[in-house]
Each structure stands twice: as structure tokens, then as C-alpha cells.
Design an enzyme around this catalytic site. Structure first.
Site, short mmCIF file in Angstrom:
data_model
loop_
_atom_site.label_atom_id
_atom_site.label_comp_id
_atom_site.label_asym_id
_atom_site.label_seq_id
_atom_site.Cartn_x
_atom_site.Cartn_y
_atom_site.Cartn_z
N ASP A 50 17.19 -1.95 67.44
CA ASP A 50 18.46 -2.65 67.64
C ASP A 50 19.03 -2.41 69.04
O ASP A 50 19.72 -3.27 69.59
CB ASP A 50 19.46 -2.23 66.57
CG ASP A 50 20.75 -3.04 66.63
OD1 ASP A 50 20.67 -4.26 66.80
OD2 ASP A 50 21.83 -2.44 66.53
N SER A 84 25.16 -7.54 68.37
CA SER A 84 24.11 -8.14 67.54
C SER A 84 24.76 -9.09 66.53
O SER A 84 25.75 -8.74 65.90
CB SER A 84 23.34 -7.06 66.79
OG SER A 84 22.80 -6.10 67.67
N GLN A 107 16.01 -11.07 67.30
CA GLN A 107 17.45 -10.83 67.18
C GLN A 107 18.19 -11.77 68.10
O GLN A 107 17.82 -11.95 69.26
CB GLN A 107 17.80 -9.39 67.55
CG GLN A 107 19.27 -9.06 67.37
CD GLN A 107 19.61 -7.62 67.74
OE1 GLN A 107 20.17 -7.38 68.80
NE2 GLN A 107 19.26 -6.68 66.87
#
Length: 316
Positions: free
Chosen positions: A230, A254, A304
Site C-alpha cells: 500500500d 488510496s 490501486q
């Protein structure tokens, strides 16, 4: 006890926010402690939060905890055991360090080969993450994978920790003390400046910073990969536009995250991320990554999309 329940706590955490890691446990042990969820019902769990310099919950932590929670509702040992093979999640709101994170798992489907779960991560009954995940029995089948790009050996690439150790700033020192993964960017990192190249391509190596406990389940290895990725998934967007993590006024968050695990993963060994950014538009950027073991085996694919804004974009 099922294999993926081996990390579940017998008693609830003593605090909603964990203290900084001790010298004895180290950053990786600290993270594993955050993954010890307390089971509060057949499909309900609660977990602590890790301290952060931004004073909000790190998205990778919630994603990893949600994977652990959902996996604890599917068979993980013996006949019919199944491991996560895909996750699709939306980050809905910033998480607060003032409250624990609760996880509510919905059992959508259990078939002969696959199980599907919907998991909500909540704080004060408000969702901060919504995730659907799928689990599969280990089965034979046709096999192929992407070819790993050429990359220098990880031992020859400078570590991000070396950059942080040289910077006299609280954020850098916090990372030195708390980062559970070592990251090595091929061609230089983006922490202090963006460099001269404007490319959406990025190669980096990632590995757990210390030795993992013996017998750690594949569920935990895959959750740990979710935690680690992430923090780097939107970097190809930044690199393409000459933005560093120090760019004044940078706003980054995100929005959604997808992962596919193709083969067993070992985060205790070096993993090569081959990254790119196919598109950025409207304050959003997309980052993708193919993940390879050091021997070239294609173990995972990630994607992502995130919010990426800098002040000069306003009104554009």
C-alpha cells in the site's frame, strides 16, 4: 486451532493504539501483534491500530487485518482448506487512531472449490473499508506466468532505511524505528526528490526487515504483502509527474485496491515489484505492479487507484 488462527489473540489488546515497537519485538513483531485480532463473535473481530506519523490509520494495516478476519471464517487446514487468491477493497474514510477497528465478515458463498466473503472495517459503527475476498482450495491446472524484468540484485541496491537514517527529521526517524519492511528502489527512491527522469515505470525490491516466525501461514504472508504494497503502489504516478514525497502540498490517498495472488508468497524473501502507471486524470492516478520472487516466479499482481493532488492542479 486452524493454521490461520495461530496469530489470533486469546485476550483483547491492552490498548486501541499500540505503543512503538520495543527493541525485543522489532517493527515486524510489532506489525504481527497488530494482526492478532480478537474474535468477538462468529463473524466479528476487533484489532488494534499501529501508531503513525500522520495520526491516522495506515490503509495497508486495515487491509491486512481485514484479510486475516475474513480468512478466519473459511477452512484453513485439512481437506477443503483454502487460501486467499483475490481481494478487492475500497477505502471509504480515513481511520482514526482514537478507536479500535472492528471487522464484520459476511459469508457470501461456500462452494466445493471457492469461498467468497464481504468484510467491512468499522470505527464507531462507520465503515472505513469495504472489501470482497475470494479463497480457493489448492488445485492442479494449466500454469504460466509473466517473465520477470531484468533487475540488479537487491543487495546491490541502496535501502530506503539508509535514506531515512541520514535525515534529521521526526518523520524519517519514525520510519527507521517502525518500518517492518525494507524497500530498495532501483534507480533511486522518491522520498527526498523525484530525480530527473519522468517515467511511469518503477522497479523495487521489498522484504520483511527481520526473520519471520517459523510456520507462519500463507494467509499471513499474503496479508503482510497487502500491508507492504500500500505504501508504494502510487509511486509510479508520482515518478511520472516529477513529484516526490516531499513535494509541498501533496495530497495522496488510496481509493481502491485489488490483489491477485497467483502462487505461494514468502515475504521473508526478496520480492521484485515491476510497477507502472497506465493513467492519471482528474486528481486520480492508477498504479499497477507484478510481483516476482527472487527466482523470477510470478507470485502476485496488484492494482490501486488513488487520489493524487498538488496545489498547482487546482482549477486546471
Amino acid at each position: 486451532m486452524r493454521e490461520n488462527e495461530a496469530m489470533s489473540a486469546e485476550t483483547p489488546p491492552s490498548s486501541d493504539v499500540l505503543d512503538l515497537p520495543t527493541d525485543a519485538e522489532g517493527p515486524l513483531g510489532h506489525l504481527l501483534r497488530a494482526l492478532r485480532l480478537e474474535r468477538t463473535g462468529p463473524n466479528a473481530f476487533v484489532g488494534p491500530t499501529l501508531p503513525t506519523i500522520q495520526q491516522r490509520v495506515y490503509g495497508g494495516q486495515v487491509l491486512a487485518q481485514a484479510i486475516i478476519a475474513a480468512a478466519d471464517t473459511v477452512p484453513a487446514a485439512g481437506e477443503g482448506a483454502r487460501s486467499p487468491h483475490s481481494v478487492h477493497g475500497y477505502f471509504l474514510r480515513p481511520g482514526s487512531l482514537d478507536h479500535p477497528v472492528e471487522f464484520a465478515v459476511e459469508r457470501l458463498h461456500d462452494g466445493r472449490s471457492f469461498s467468497t466473503r464481504r468484510t467491512h472495517a468499522l470505527q464507531q459503527d462507520t465503515p472505513i473499508l469495504s472489501m470482497i475476498s475470494s479463497y480457493q482450495v489448492d488445485q492442479p491446472g494449466r500454469d504460466h506466468g509473466s517473465v520477470a524484468p531484468a533487475a540488479p540484485a537487491p543487495e546491490s541496491v541502496p535501502s530506503a532505511l539508509e535514506t531515512f537514517e541520514q535525515v534529521d527529521h521526526p518523520a524519517a526517524q519514525f520510519m527507521v524505528r517502525t518500518a517492518p519492511f525494507e524497500i530498495r528502489h532501483v534507480g533511486g527512491d522518491l522520498y527526498l526528490d523525484a530525480g530527473e527522469a519522468r517515467t511511469d515505470q518503477q522497479l523495487l525490491w521489498i522484504r520483511a526487515r527481520s526473520e519471520l516466525p517459523a510456520g507462519l501461514s500463507q494467509v499471513h504472508h499474503r496479508a503482510l504483502l497487502a500491508y507492504a504494497c500500500d505504501q508504494v503502489m502510487l509511486e509510479p504516478v508520482l515518478r511520472r509527474h516529477g513529484i516526490s514525497w516531499r513535494t509541498r502540498g501533496l495530497s495522496l490517498a488510496s481509493l481502491d485496491h485489488a490483489m491477485w495472488w497467483h502462487r505461494p508468497v514468502d515475504v521473508g524473501q526478496w520480492l521484485l515489484f515491476a510497477q507502472e502507471s497506465p493513467s492519471a486524470h482528474g486528481g486520480r492516478g492508477l498504479g499497477t505492479a507484478r510481483v516476482f520472487a527472487e527466482d523470477g516466479t510470478h507470485v502476485a499482481t496488484l492494482a490501486q487507484e488513488g487520489m493524487v493532488r498538488v496545489p498547482e492542479d487546482a482549477g486546471a
